[in-house]
Design an enzyme around this catalytic site. Structure first.
Site: not given
Ligand code: NAD
Length: 407
Positions: A67, A91, A103, A187, A217, A347
């Site tokens: 997953k 996790k 992943k 999250t 997000n 999820s």
């Molecule tokens: P997303 O694509 O919705 O948002 C990513 C954000 O990071 C955007 O605001 C983007 O502008 C910014 N960003 C990108 N590059 C950057 C940089 N170099 N410096 C600063 N900001 C930058 O992604 P998300 O779903 O919010 O995921 C963000 C993190 O959380 C990732 O590491 C992801 O693996 C982790 N995560 C997400 C989820 C989920 O449910 N979406 C769950 C667990 C972990």
């Protein structure tokens, strides 16, 4: 750039010293079960074929089907995907959901694609991946630059291939297409629940000042919750850079509205001090929240962190060298494998609803999420206190014990 998989394995080695589990586990868990490399061909809007690299890493499935999310980003590479799948294994064990670690990703900048190109790319990816995924085999989800619409295309392609509607093949789908209430916020909400538990344990008084890196997000939902619950979010950033509002909380609803209109944070708040993403991490605040990408805190900048708490909402934002420096400096790092586990938890609820053809309401989802997150926090905290180890090592110890029981 540091290799995130090497960092992940360093954490694994550290935890092994304390976990009191079968030594053979280390040998087995040092590499994924399976690495799938794909060449994805899709037609662009000019009618030309483009071929891009895609990956799916299936790390371990002792606790349940593989997953983990799918990431679309130009810097996706196999070491990143391996690290991300490893962290999913840890996790899922920490939060005690019956899933293993997986992943995937595509090496592409989706912002340069039209909606039609994105859909054709995703459907081609889904067709290639279909023999290796399934509700009881491997269940992808959204991650950076992927969303409910992309999950829906994958579920649709998979369902066509197997000849029956199979929404449980992916999670993070839109509501009405088999998605769960509360998945989008999960999250951020999970991270908020963990932070509240932590400040209670530490007896800290609000208002606490927070800087958040990344406003997608995860960052945006968490920022709203903090704003509404007595924290002052005084710095924010996205990939274009950030802003710092000395002493005064930022109006998060205004930023969300501006982002919806396609503006960067700097453009939405031009009157605030403009800062870089690097500067944000070194601000004199109580809490920093990396919510963007991995390797943001390294040996180079970790010593300059002034916050006393880091809530890791991104996966792998702190590399292993930085982690050692922060621990030495007394900074409390709430590890990704606990802090951002709310997403995979909901999820799991979505998958369960799909498997049982049920629809839970938002109240039930939030209550169950809270229970899971608080339980995981308490267990990690107990190990942290008993063994006098960092919260990260404690979380890994908990995960290794759960994996050991199923090995
Ligand atoms: P997303 O694509 O919705 O948002 C990513 C954000 O990071 C955007 O605001 C983007 O502008 C910014 N960003 C990108 N590059 C950057 C940089 N170099 N410096 C600063 N900001 C930058 O992604 P998300 O779903 O919010 O995921 C963000 C993190 O959380 C990732 O590491 C992801 O693996 C982790 N995560 C997400 C989820 C989920 O449910 N979406 C769950 C667990 C972990």
């Amino acid at each position: 750039m540091n290799n995130p998989f090497e960092s992940a394995l360093r954490h694994l080695h550290q935890a092994f010293e304390y976990a009191q589990v079968d030594k053979n586990l280390l040998k087995i868990l040092k590499q994924p079960d399976r690495t799938i490399n794909l060449s994805i061909a899709f037609k662009d809007d000019k009618g030309e074929f483009q071929v891009v690299n895609g990956y799916r890493v299936q790390y371990n499935n002792w606790l349940g089907p593989y997953k983990g999310g799918l990431r679309y980003h130009p810097r996706v590479d196999i070491n990143e995907v391996k690290a991300l799948s490893f962290w999913m294994m840890i996790k899922n064990a920490v939060v005690d959901v019956p899933f293993g670690g997986g992943k995937g990703g595509i090496e592409i900048d989706p912002k340069k694609l039209s909606q039609g190109e994105l859909e054709r790319l995703t459907r081609a990816f889904a067709k290639l991946l279909a023999p290796n995924i399934g509700p009881k085999l491997d269940v992808p989800a959204p991650d950076v630059n992927t969303n409910g619409a992309i999950m829906d295309w994958i579920a649709d392609e998979y369902s066509k291939l197997v000849g029956k509607p199979t929404p449980a093949v992916v999670t993070g789908k839109p509501i009405g297409k088999g998605g769960s209430e509360g998945r989008e916020e999960a999250t951020g909400l999970g991270g908020f629940i963990i932070l509240e538990e932590l400040i209670r344990k530490l007896n800290l008084q609000k208002p606490l000042q927070v800087a958040i890196q990344g406003f997608g997000n995860v960052g945006s939902f968490l920022a709203s919750l903090l704003f509404k619950n007595g924290y002052q979010v005084i710095a924010l950033s996205d990939s274009q850079g950030g802003v710092f509002s000395e002493g005064k909380g930022i109006d998060i609803a205004k930023v969300i509205q501006g982002k919806r209109n396609g503006k960067s944070i700097g453009e939405i708040l031009p009157d605030l001090k403009q800062i870089t993403n690097e500067e944000l991490l070194e601000l004199p605040v109580d809490i920093i929240i990396p919510a963007a990408l991995e390797n943001m805190l390294t040996e180079e900048n970790a010593g300059r962190v002034k916050a006393k708490i880091i809530l890791e909402m991104a996966n792998g934002p702190t590399d292993a060298s930085a982690d050692e420096i922060l621990n030495k400096n007394g900074v409390i790092v709430v590890p990704d494998v606990l802090a951002n586990a709310g997403g995979v938890t909901v999820s799991y609820f979505e998958w369960l609803q799909n498997m049982k053809s049920k629809n839970w309401n938002i109240k039930k989802v939030r209550e169950m999420l809270k229970e899971k997150m608080v339980n995981a926090f308490e267990e990690v905290w107990k190990i942290h206190r008993e063994k006098k180890i960092s919260l990260r090592t404690a979380a890994y110890v908990l995960a290794l014990q759960r994996l050991n029981a199923k090995s």
